[in-house]
Design an enzyme around this catalytic site. Structure first.
Site: not given
Ligand SMILES: Cc1cc2nc3c(=O)[nH]c(=O)nc-3n(C[C@H](O)[C@H](O)[C@H](O)COP(=O)(O)OP(=O)(O)OC[C@H]3O[C@@H](n4cnc5c(N)ncnc54)[C@H](O)[C@@H]3O)c2cc1C
Length: 386
Positions: A132-134, A165, A240-241, A365
């Protein structure tokens, strides 16, 4: 039976053990997973009954010293991921989370009692873990997290919400990252702890067979012994990632190969204007492009494996390969979907399922954009992310 793609004789770089492991996982996926994936994808359920079987085969924590399939090299580990994702990204995601995001940090950052208790359970599939990071407001920018841990007596009180997650609702233990005195630390939260709940997220059009949940913590008291003693700051979860992303580099090759194999066979049989689809120049160009991209992706994965084996793999090199191979697989799945015509929009074929899944893999990731910017920072010395 899935044959895999090997135009450049990548197999000659594999040890006999790596080939054996690949064939073993290939057979497992073919016989025990493929007959059920359509039904799980439709229902939005994860084949949880296969978890102990994955443990039995040594797939969980496969390359941790002393666990899983002992004495594995990076190529063999990559091939496991390739074969799992050839079935469905769900299966590879499950194994990635359990191995690279839960067992790996417990192994590297955990106390001896944490290792003794959790690693055998997770390795055998008797327990499931999640990472659980996000958070709802912080995905690409995990350092902004709002989850907090406050020292209280013999333990810590956790508050906050984690989002998206994988394995969340199935887990016996959640590795939750939270700020303690402003520093990110890892806590093992067991299912059933008062104030802790995991809620399945509905409405997903991607990774439908994966369990994806939000984790809610309201004054959750965890004992002092559940803090990972050796992880401090963002570099804990990021390391880890990096391991999990390495697995993705190989995994998505499996999804791309599955789509390629499907459409190659289909185009030989499907008649258009009185001749096989495969007899058309446009089709042959698409197939040649797909094969070229898969082969380039394999060579990236292979060289990354060699860098990893010699301890020289840099996170930016992982960014390059994760970014390239995932987008490559997504493009191949989209092209294959189109070549299947109307049939391609159904789950009678697998390309659209892979295509939908790969949308998630392109996002999680580290998104495509974040990996682009990680490379840009490496090239220019200028940080354009934050
Ligand atoms: C099916 C699924 C399983 C997952 N499993 C896990 C898990 O087990 N554990 C966990 O911790 N997380 C998990 N995640 C979360 C995942 O790691 C995040 O969704 C991911 O890091 C993107 O974050 P966000 O969705 O908040 O998008 P945001 O960070 O809000 O990004 C939205 C958009 O903005 C863009 N963006 C962001 N910053 C910038 C920048 N500086 N410049 C330009 N563009 C930018 C992004 O590329 C994206 O297109 C999972 C996600 C999914 C969909």
């Amino acid at each position: 039976m899935f044959k895999g793609i090997d135009y450049y004789d990548i197999e000659s770089e594999m040890t006999p053990k790596a080939r054996q492991v690949r064939d073993m996982v290939r057979e497992f996926v073919e016989k025990e997973f493929m007959p059920h994936i359509r039904q799980h994808y439709r229902a939005g359920t994860f084949p949880v009954d296969l978890v102990p079987r994955m443990g039995e085969l040594g797939i969980l924590g496969a390359e941790l010293p002393g666990y899983g399939l002992k004495d594995m090299d990076s190529i063999a580990y990559g091939l496991i991921m390739q074969e799992l994702e050839r079935g469905d990204s769900t299966l590879r995601s499950f194994a990635s989370v359990q191995s690279a995001l839960v067992m790996y940090p417990i192994f590297h950052f955990g106390s001896q009692p944490q290792k003794d208790h959790w690693l055998p359970l997770l390795e055998s599939g008797k327990a499931i873990g999640c990472f659980g990071l996000t958070e709802p407001e912080f995905g690409s920018d995990p350092g902004g997290m709002k989850c907090t841990a406050v020292k209280s007596g013999d333990g810590y009180v956790l508050n906050g919400t984690k989002m998206w997650i994988t394995n969340g609702s199935l887990s016996n233990v959640a590795l939750v990252w939270a700020k303690l005195d402003g520093v990110i630390r890892g806590f093992l939260v067991e299912r059933g702890t008062p104030g802790f709940s995991a809620n399945e997220i509905s409405g997903k059009l991607s990774l439908r067979a994966s369990a994806t949940a939000s984790l809610v913590m309201r004054d959750v008291l965890v004992p002092e012994a559940n803090l990972l003693p050796e992880a401090r700051g963002l570099k804990g979860p990021l390391s880890c990632l990096n391991q999990a992303r390495y697995g993705i580099v190989w995994g998505v090759l499996g999804a791309a190969m599955a789509c390629f194999e499907e459409v190659l066979e289909y185009s030989g049989k499907r008649q258009v204007f009185g001749r096989p689809l495969a007899a058309r120049q446009l089709t042959q160009a698409k197939l040649a492009d797909m094969l070229t991209e898969i082969t380039k992706g394999q060579l990236l994965a292979l060289q990354l494996a060699k860098l990893r084996e010699s301890g020289r793999m840099r996170p930016e090199q992982v960014s390059l390969a994760k970014r390239n191979n995932t987008r490559m697989a997504l493009e191949i799945a989209r092209t294959a979907r189109g070549m299947l015509g109307a049939n391609g929009i159904t789950d009678w074929y697998q390309s659209m399922r892979h295509m939908c899944n790969l949308e998630s893999v392109d996002t999680y990731e580290g998104t495509y954009e974040i990996h682009t910017l990680a490379m840009g920072r490496d090239l220019t010395g200028i940080d354009a992310i934050s």
